[in-house]
Design a protein around this motif. Sequence first.
Motif: not given
Length: 594
Positions: A567-570, A576-580
């Motif tokens: 799902d695009p939102a998921d 974002n978690d990966l970038e963090n």
Amino acid sequence: MNKIFFKPASLRSFIYQIHSPDLHVHLLHSDPARRSPFKILTNTGFRKNPSRLRFYGRLVLATMLLITNGAYASESSAPQDKPPAAESSESSASQDKPSGAESSEPSASQDKPSGAENNEPSAPKDKPSATESKGSVPANQSTNILTPDALQNLPFSAKNEKVAADDVAGIRVVENKLVLLGFSKNCSVEPFAADESFSDLNFFKKFPKLLSAEFTGIELTKERLENIQKFLQKDIQNIVIDGCDIKPEYVELLADIVKKRATLKNITFRLIDISIESIKVLLAGLSDLSELKTICFAFDEIDKDSCEAISHLIKSSSETLKNLSLAWNKISSKEENGEYHNLSEAVGGLKNLKLFELCMLKINEKETVDLFAGISHLKSLIRFKLFLGNICIHNEVKLFENAESLGDALKDMTLLMSLDLSGMKLPKDVMQVLAQNIKNLKKLKYLDISNNSIDKETAQILADSLKENGELRTLIANSCGLTAQTFSTLVKDLGNLKISILYARDNVIKEGIKETPVKNMTDLQLIDFSKNELDFAMAMDFIKLTAEHPRLQVVNFGENGAIDKMDPADKKIKRNDLENWKRENKCYTAFLGL
């Protein structure tokens, strides 16, 4: 300067060549006139014009990113610490999925840009210098220079200004472009008129030191051939005719061009569309050449007479020949046996041969025996590529016996640095025989076993053989049916090697990717896990292993259905978690497909 640094053309451009991420490409192919990386990536077929020969579009985006973002510094750059990545690096990369593949290319050739006669692969280059961050392109490289050997060497640097006429070593005429290649290893591109007939003496003579001329994908009309014959330097040393349209009645003109240039050292003819009779005419024009260093032929179908002519040409240059590349569909003959006997004998007499590429779609058991008998004498080989299209359907007993013969031949190739056995769909018992003999190849730097069957037992034998090799830099095992268990068995000891490039595309590794000893693989720069039925959690389990890795540049997770269908939102939350996580761990690796 009298040294030619043009390498023999690879079978990669051969229409029947399907599987192989490495081996030679003609140095003239390392120029910005080739299609852009994105066009290569998105085109997994051949060009609209079937006469044009292009290698299969299997260069993954990861490969392009390594090159365009300066993962390899110039030869003069000293190794430096891994630089911070520019934010644009990943964002731009993630916009395009790698098309994938299976033959050529994610490539990692190890060729030196020094000469047809120098085939020793160079070691992978170190990290970029601090001034060459991942988000920028080094001044000496171009985003358009992308070839199968680009990962290890970019032999030419694109220049804004035109290469000086007295610096031009080679010209390459392709479509509407004329590429100038300099002794200084710079290249430039200028327009080429579609109606150019080479009628001006100055077209060739303005390059006084010209050693090489390549004509790719153009129509060789009668007028053009007559003018090439009239104006091209008689002392030219390298001629390449690649995928050109030529009418049967004009083939004799082409043969005459070659016949009247006795100084030729390197010849390449990749002409899939010409008839058997035209091939005979062409080969007749080559019969007087006796000091060739490179022979590269790619045809559709030849007959026994043509095979004899090729054998004669090889024998005539047996003392000087360093690079031999042969590719065709089959030999058309009413006889069932004997077609390859003289060819095998000719090949077996090449004591100084350094590169041998053999690609044939159809060959029977007896012909295979003859060929392997010749190959067994090639003790000085440095690079070896073998593709026999229908060998997997040979009689099981004969296939196993021939595999043993090939294994015995490999065992004696102690100088071998590059081995490509990809694409033949060899069964596991045959692969086990070959894997056992790889342990004797102490200098091996490049190994491609893609599209062959590897089960757990085969993986163990191969792993044991590789464990004894301390030089391996590139391992490619695409489409081998690797499961989590077999992959774990294969890679468990890779941490003891100097692997810099690992491809395991199109398998079913799943959670097995976390078994990769990535922390111990300190030379690792690129990994391809695309098309492996991975989900985001599996990818993250692996990513966490890469924290603080000193050199890892790119990991490709593209074309994994579970990730693509999120799902695009998921998916945005996961990204974002990966970038963090990357910021927290100071990780600058590009993770594609997430």
